[in-house]
Write a protein that holds these residues in place. Structure first.
Motif, PDB file in Angstrom:
ATOM      1  N   ASP A 150      19.984 -12.930  48.393  1.00  0.00           N
ATOM      2  CA  ASP A 150      21.434 -13.102  48.390  1.00  0.00           C
ATOM      3  C   ASP A 150      22.087 -11.823  47.860  1.00  0.00           C
ATOM      4  OD1 ASP A 150      24.053 -13.867  48.252  1.00  0.00           O
ATOM      5  OD2 ASP A 150      23.730 -15.582  46.923  1.00  0.00           O
ATOM      6  N   ASN A 202      17.528 -12.669  55.421  1.00  0.00           N
ATOM      7  CA  ASN A 202      16.129 -13.046  55.584  1.00  0.00           C
ATOM      8  C   ASN A 202      15.310 -11.766  55.669  1.00  0.00           C
ATOM      9  OD1 ASN A 202      13.591 -13.980  56.345  1.00  0.00           O
ATOM     10  ND2 ASN A 202      14.395 -15.493  57.782  1.00  0.00           N
ATOM     11  N   VAL A 230      23.448 -13.618  52.664  1.00  0.00           N
ATOM     12  CA  VAL A 230      22.040 -13.957  52.438  1.00  0.00           C
ATOM     13  C   VAL A 230      21.217 -13.375  53.584  1.00  0.00           C
ATOM     14  CG1 VAL A 230      20.353 -15.811  52.218  1.00  0.00           C
ATOM     15  CG2 VAL A 230      22.623 -16.051  51.169  1.00  0.00           C
ATOM     16  N   ASP A 274      11.807 -19.703  51.170  1.00  0.00           N
ATOM     17  CA  ASP A 274      12.058 -20.951  51.884  1.00  0.00           C
ATOM     18  C   ASP A 274      11.196 -20.975  53.150  1.00  0.00           C
ATOM     19  OD1 ASP A 274      13.091 -23.331  52.765  1.00  0.00           O
ATOM     20  OD2 ASP A 274      14.959 -22.473  53.525  1.00  0.00           O
ATOM     21  N   ASN A 277       9.638 -17.719  54.045  1.00  0.00           N
ATOM     22  CA  ASN A 277      10.521 -16.571  54.273  1.00  0.00           C
ATOM     23  C   ASN A 277      11.247 -16.185  52.992  1.00  0.00           C
ATOM     24  OD1 ASN A 277      10.055 -16.218  57.102  1.00  0.00           O
ATOM     25  ND2 ASN A 277      11.317 -18.025  57.477  1.00  0.00           N
ATOM     26  N   LEU A 281      14.403 -14.966  51.171  1.00  0.00           N
ATOM     27  CA  LEU A 281      15.848 -14.940  51.363  1.00  0.00           C
ATOM     28  C   LEU A 281      16.497 -14.267  50.161  1.00  0.00           C
ATOM     29  CD1 LEU A 281      16.398 -18.583  52.711  1.00  0.00           C
ATOM     30  CD2 LEU A 281      15.870 -16.495  54.007  1.00  0.00           C
TER      31      LEU A 281
END
Length: 237
Positions: free
Chosen positions: A212, A100, A98, A205, A208, A210
């Motif tokens: 995957d 950022n 994952v 989140d 931000n 994210l």
């Protein structure tokens, strides 16, 4: 602070050179020590007790046998390290984990300023704006691959795996290898590609983005066109 990125191949070469240098030093020191002990023994006057026998110098056969064993050990260590890095990518926080990608507002601002997608090299994906409509083609684009008006696209062409750059004039993704073309949403338009560009799951989140990258979500089938955007100018390929 920037982190210096060193490839696995570079690390392997440096490790091999270091081990070979160490082995050469040990070999040279053993040879010098044996010669020194022999000269000392030859210089003793007659009748004086002989010094303990010096170990024989390393022969050429022993040297090459040792070099072969060291090389095999280095290869095993490098191969094992590379395998662990490949099978456990989350240790590095790079592709396969994952990622950022940054603040949502900053990404959207960068997309608007550049007039094209934002690229993330560590994750090997583009982030594109998406405000299309879900189609009946397996509920494309699917739950979880878009979030708050953005969508991540895997950089690989689904034809033969070349990296697909974004053409600034046509505003399409165009594969330089075999000419496959996708619109800004990564949906198939032209060429030999069997479907649209693959994508990743994404969520926002605390502001931000994210992404995957541990699971590739297959792109939409040919004929899918949720943004209805034709080429805006000349093709780059």
């Amino acid at each position: 602070m920037r982190t210096l990125a060193i490839s696995t191949a570079t690390v392997a070469v440096l490790l091999v050179l270091a081990v070979l240098d160490l082995f050469a030093i040990v070999f040279g020191l053993s040879f010098v020590k044996a010669r020194k002990a022999q000269r000392l023994a030859d210089s003793l006057p007659p009748g004086q007790p002989a010094l303990p026998k010096a170990p024989p110098p390393v022969t050429r056969r022993d040297f090459f046998r040792g070099a072969l064993l060291v090389s095999l050990g280095v290869f095993s260590a490098v191969f094992g390290g590379a395998s662990i890095a490949f099978l456990w990518p989350s240790l590095k926080g790079g592709f396969g984990s994952v990622i950022n990608a940054g603040a949502l507002d900053e990404i959207k601002a960068a997309i608007q300023e550049a007039g094209g997608p934002a690229y993330n090299g560590a994750g090997r994906f583009y982030i594109v704006p998406w405000s299309g409509q879900v189609t009946s083609d397996a509920d494309y684009p699917g739950e979880g691959v878009t979030a708050e008006g953005i969508m991540p696209l895997y950089q690989r062409c689904v034809h033969l795996g070349c990296r697909v750059p974004f053409c600034g004039s046509s505003k399409w993704f165009e594969c330089p290898c075999h000419g496959s073309k996708y619109n800004e949403a990564g949906e198939y338009q032209l060429g030999p590609a069997p479907r649209g560009m693959d994508r990743f799951m994404v969520k926002v989140d605390n502001g931000n983005v994210l992404v995957d990258t541990s699971q590739v979500i297959l792109g939409p089938p040919r004929g899918t066109d949720t943004i209805r955007e034709s080429a805006q100018g000349p093709f780059c390929v």
